[in-house]
Design an enzyme around this catalytic site. Structure first.
Site, mmCIF file in Angstrom:
data_model
loop_
_atom_site.group_PDB
_atom_site.id
_atom_site.type_symbol
_atom_site.label_atom_id
_atom_site.label_comp_id
_atom_site.label_asym_id
_atom_site.label_seq_id
_atom_site.Cartn_x
_atom_site.Cartn_y
_atom_site.Cartn_z
ATOM 1 N N GLU A 27 4.567 -16.234 69.235
ATOM 2 C CA GLU A 27 3.535 -15.262 69.583
ATOM 3 C C GLU A 27 2.475 -15.141 68.493
ATOM 4 O O GLU A 27 1.283 -15.087 68.782
ATOM 5 C CB GLU A 27 4.185 -13.898 69.838
ATOM 6 C CG GLU A 27 3.217 -12.779 70.154
ATOM 7 C CD GLU A 27 3.916 -11.458 70.365
ATOM 8 O OE1 GLU A 27 3.209 -10.448 70.518
ATOM 9 O OE2 GLU A 27 5.168 -11.429 70.384
ATOM 10 N N GLU B 137 7.619 1.409 72.349
ATOM 11 C CA GLU B 137 6.393 0.985 73.027
ATOM 12 C C GLU B 137 6.321 1.547 74.443
ATOM 13 O O GLU B 137 6.060 0.846 75.417
ATOM 14 C CB GLU B 137 6.284 -0.540 73.008
ATOM 15 C CG GLU B 137 6.200 -1.092 71.594
ATOM 16 C CD GLU B 137 6.062 -2.590 71.525
ATOM 17 O OE1 GLU B 137 5.525 -3.088 70.522
ATOM 18 O OE2 GLU B 137 6.497 -3.285 72.477
ATOM 19 N N ASP C 229 7.047 -7.594 63.259
ATOM 20 C CA ASP C 229 7.097 -8.196 64.590
ATOM 21 C C ASP C 229 6.809 -9.691 64.523
ATOM 22 O O ASP C 229 5.738 -10.144 64.940
ATOM 23 C CB ASP C 229 6.082 -7.502 65.509
ATOM 24 C CG ASP C 229 6.290 -7.841 66.980
ATOM 25 O OD1 ASP C 229 7.312 -8.453 67.313
ATOM 26 O OD2 ASP C 229 5.423 -7.489 67.790
#
Length: 689
Positions: free
Chosen positions: A403, A296, A375
């Site tokens: 998340e 990332e 993820d």
């Protein structure tokens, strides 16, 4: 701060009189007579005195020997530390239980009136004290104890994603307790209370800064910040928790010293060696570095044509003289993917990058692997990298922070999900090669291994925003200590410690926790496809939010069907990364589990699941049912009004009301999208917009 939410599961509520009487006869004094001073032992004695005082309404303080009153006592100490009461209970023979480096033994000796908490090291004594307090708080009899426990996993770690500006990446419970306005906090009291919470569940390591290391945090390994970080390390040291730091792979450049960060460059190696020396001079028991590299847009060895073994080994060499570890994250993938490319597959990336490097990493390198290949989704398969690296230390990474599972506004008790991952059979050495045996090091004989998880705490008064989200932090620690513990047993333990032992409250809260993961999954992304969230903040539904982006998070819905073809025969080949029989189970439409169908296969909306429903009807049904079940959570909680403290009740009630409303938004957005995409109506004729 003294609110019930702040004290969490360490509030030690006063017990009923009959319980007080039953326990108090063992608690006339605390005998702590260690020949060598120990901060950890002092913390254990202080915690024991605090807990007994609150629960039993008595005043106890540590002394070096029993008084002549003959009252019962609790003796704490290391086996060879000079505590005569410990030696007496274990027979004065010098033969003590095998507790290992961090385990403990607790034994009740009715004849002498002593409960002995013994261990090889002070850390074990601390864990034993917390365990005894847990038994008393949950009303468990202590008259005939004979317990020996060792942690299953050597590393039991928390990863803070805190930034020095005070923000927390993926933080949903306020600001950082470590940093404020680009400085390290001077208020260390809350950090100590956090250390107590972590130690009480058996956690023993922490990184205190985000894996995405920004400009100022790059200087954490310099004298600009090291004195303050050393003070924080000292707090955690008192609770047997070792401090690590996330580091920027490009630090030699970004601090202005060098023009390269090439891991094979002699000057770069020397730079990191000097930095390691500097860190250990400030923090002699420093744990090591956590690294996110080439992921990332973070810098890494790929810039120089090197691989992850080259990069991690360079850091490992610098830390090796000090006994330090490099924890190297395997979350590496192409984050600039073309959505039209059906062969490049983000799910494949970790295996493709790291499997070829097996055996090339130094012994003080550990690869940190996310529980799934994507993820932290509400449902995804177990990463095939577990069991694929017999010659490389590995540990597992979970995310407590929710998340993608409600962000502390929705209830989602994650321990059942984590248990499924840990119990998954990799077949790496034949049947019975479970993930939990990979990460505890027993399957391959790893030198270093264990658990890590992204924290969910912030400076909210109750630490986690949603009061019931504390259960995930507590549950993670207990599971890291012993992966054999049952999800419902952990839930009940946390509930009794947090809310007391009124059976109606316990039954209701445990039931809500155990139902919550399934409820959240039912009204969000279906059948393992994942990702139907709003970009960037990831809260709320947006079916195509990431569908045409660069992140590789696609569901490929069209008018005919949906799902990602990851088979060997016609798809990306991801299913082939698993050993048999898993590869065939996932890669064959007829055997693929319903809950992961769309992760592995692109199918028509009319495809019939093992449940007997079509894919499209499953989507409609689960989303309607999910709303009803979310409403049910609110109703169940509201029935506890007056049974839990008013502040906690109101905060949780507000969250459950938000969840119920938000579940409707999920239902309507998902169902409407697929009605319009497929043209197939709901068989039950319910309203879809």
């Amino acid at each position: 701060m003294s609110s019930i939410g702040y004290e969490a599961w360490l509030r030690y509520p006063q017990l009923a009189e009959d319980k007080q009487e039953a326990f108090s006869r063992w608690c006339g004094c605390i005998v702590e007579a260690e020949t060598e001073e120990s901060e950890v032992m002092a913390a254990a004695a202080s915690e024991l005195s605090r807990g007994l005082g609150r629960m039993l309404g008595i005043t106890t303080s540590a002394r070096s020997s029993r008084d002549s009153s003959g009252k019962g006592c609790i003796a704490i100490g290391t086996f060879n530390g000079g505590n005569e009461s410990i030696a007496h209970v274990y027979g004065d023979s010098g033969v003590y239980p095998n507790t290992g480096a961090e385990g403990f033994a607790i034994r009740t000796d009715a004849k002498s009136g002593i409960i002995a908490i013994g261990a090889e090291q002070p850390a074990g004594v601390l864990y034993g004290v917390f365990h005894l307090l847990r038994l008393i708080a949950t009303g468990t009899a202590i008259d005939e104890l004979d317990i020996v426990e060792q942690p299953t996993n050597a590393i039991r770690m928390i990863n803070q994603w805190d930034n020095i500006d005070g923000s927390i990446e993926r933080g949903y419970a306020g600001q950082s307790i470590f940093y404020d306005n680009n400085e390290i906090t001077k208020d260390l009291g809350r950090i100590e209370d956090y250390a107590r919470l972590l130690a009480s569940t058996g956690l023993n390591a922490i990184t205190i800064n985000n894996v995405n290391v920004h400009r100022l945090e790059t200087y954490f390994i310099t004298d600009r910040f090291l004195p303050d970080i050393a003070r924080i390390a000292g707090i955690f040291r008192r609770y047997a928790i070792k401090l690590f730091l996330s580091v920027n792979f490009a630090s030699p450049i970004e601090t202005g010293d060098l023009k390269t960060a090439d891991p094979l460059d002699a000057d770069v190696k020397a730079w990191w060696k000097a930095k390691a020396d500097e860190v250990y001079q400030a923090i002699p028991d420093f744990g090591g570095f956590l690294v996110k590299a080439d992921s990332e847009n973070r810098p890494g060895p790929f810039t120089y044509g090197r691989d992850h073994a080259d990069g991690s080994n360079m850091l490992a060499e610098a830390l090796l003289p000090h006994g330090g570890l490099v924890i190297w994250r395997c979350f590496v993938y192409n984050c600039k993917q073309d959505w039209r490319d059906r062969k490049t597959d983000r799910a494949r990336a970790a295996y493709d990058h790291f499997k070829p490097l097996d055996g090339r990493f130094m012994d003080n390198v550990i690869l940190q692997i996310k529980n799934g290949p994507m993820d932290f989704q509400v449902r995804e398969p177990v990463s095939p990298l577990f069991g694929a690296l017999p010659s490389t230390n590995c540990m597992i990474e979970f995310q407590i922070a929710q998340e993608y599972t409600g962000q502390a506004r929705h209830l989602c008790y994650l321990v059942p999900q984590w248990k499924e991952v840990l119990d998954f059979d990799t077949y790496a050495q034949g049947e019975g090669s479970h993930v939990k045996q990979v990460v505890d090091g027993s399957l391959f004989g790893y030198k270093h291994s264990g658990f890590a998880a992204v924290s969910n705490i912030g400076d909210d008064a109750n630490w986690t925003g949603h009061p019931l989200a504390q259960s995930n932090l507590y549950g993670y620690g207990r599971l890291a200590w012993n992966p054999q513990l049952a999800s419902d047993a952990i839930a009940e333990e946390w509930t009794r410690l947090t809310f007391g032992s009124e059976e109606r409250v316990v039954h209701t809260v445990v039931g809500m926790l155990m139902d919550s993961w399934g409820i959240y999954e039912s009204y969000t992304a279906p059948l393992g496809v994942g990702w139907m969230v709003s970009p960037n903040h990831h809260y709320g539904p947006d079916v195509d939010g990431y569908e045409y982006s660069k992140w590789g998070t696609y569901h490929f819905s069209d008018y005919k069907g949906m799902g990602v073809d990851r088979t060997l025969a016609t798809g990306t080949g991801y299913a082939g990364q698993y050993r048999e029989p898993n590869a065939s189970v996932y890669g064959t439409l007829e055997s693929c589990p319903d809950e992961l169908l769309l992760f592995f296969h692109h199918v028509p909306y009319t495809h019939v699941l093992h449940s007997g429903k079509t894919v499209i009807q499953h989507i409609y049904d689960t989303h309607f049912e999910g709303v009803e079940r979310a409403d049910g959570l609110l109703k169940r909680w509201n029935e506890l009004e007056g049974q839990v403290d008013a502040e906690t009740f109101k905060r949780a009630a507000d969250r459950f009301a938000q969840q119920a409303e938000h579940a409707r938004e999920w239902r309507d957005r998902i169902n409407t999208y697929y009605l319009r995409k497929s043209g197939i109506g709901d068989a039950l004729g319910r309203t879809i917009y």
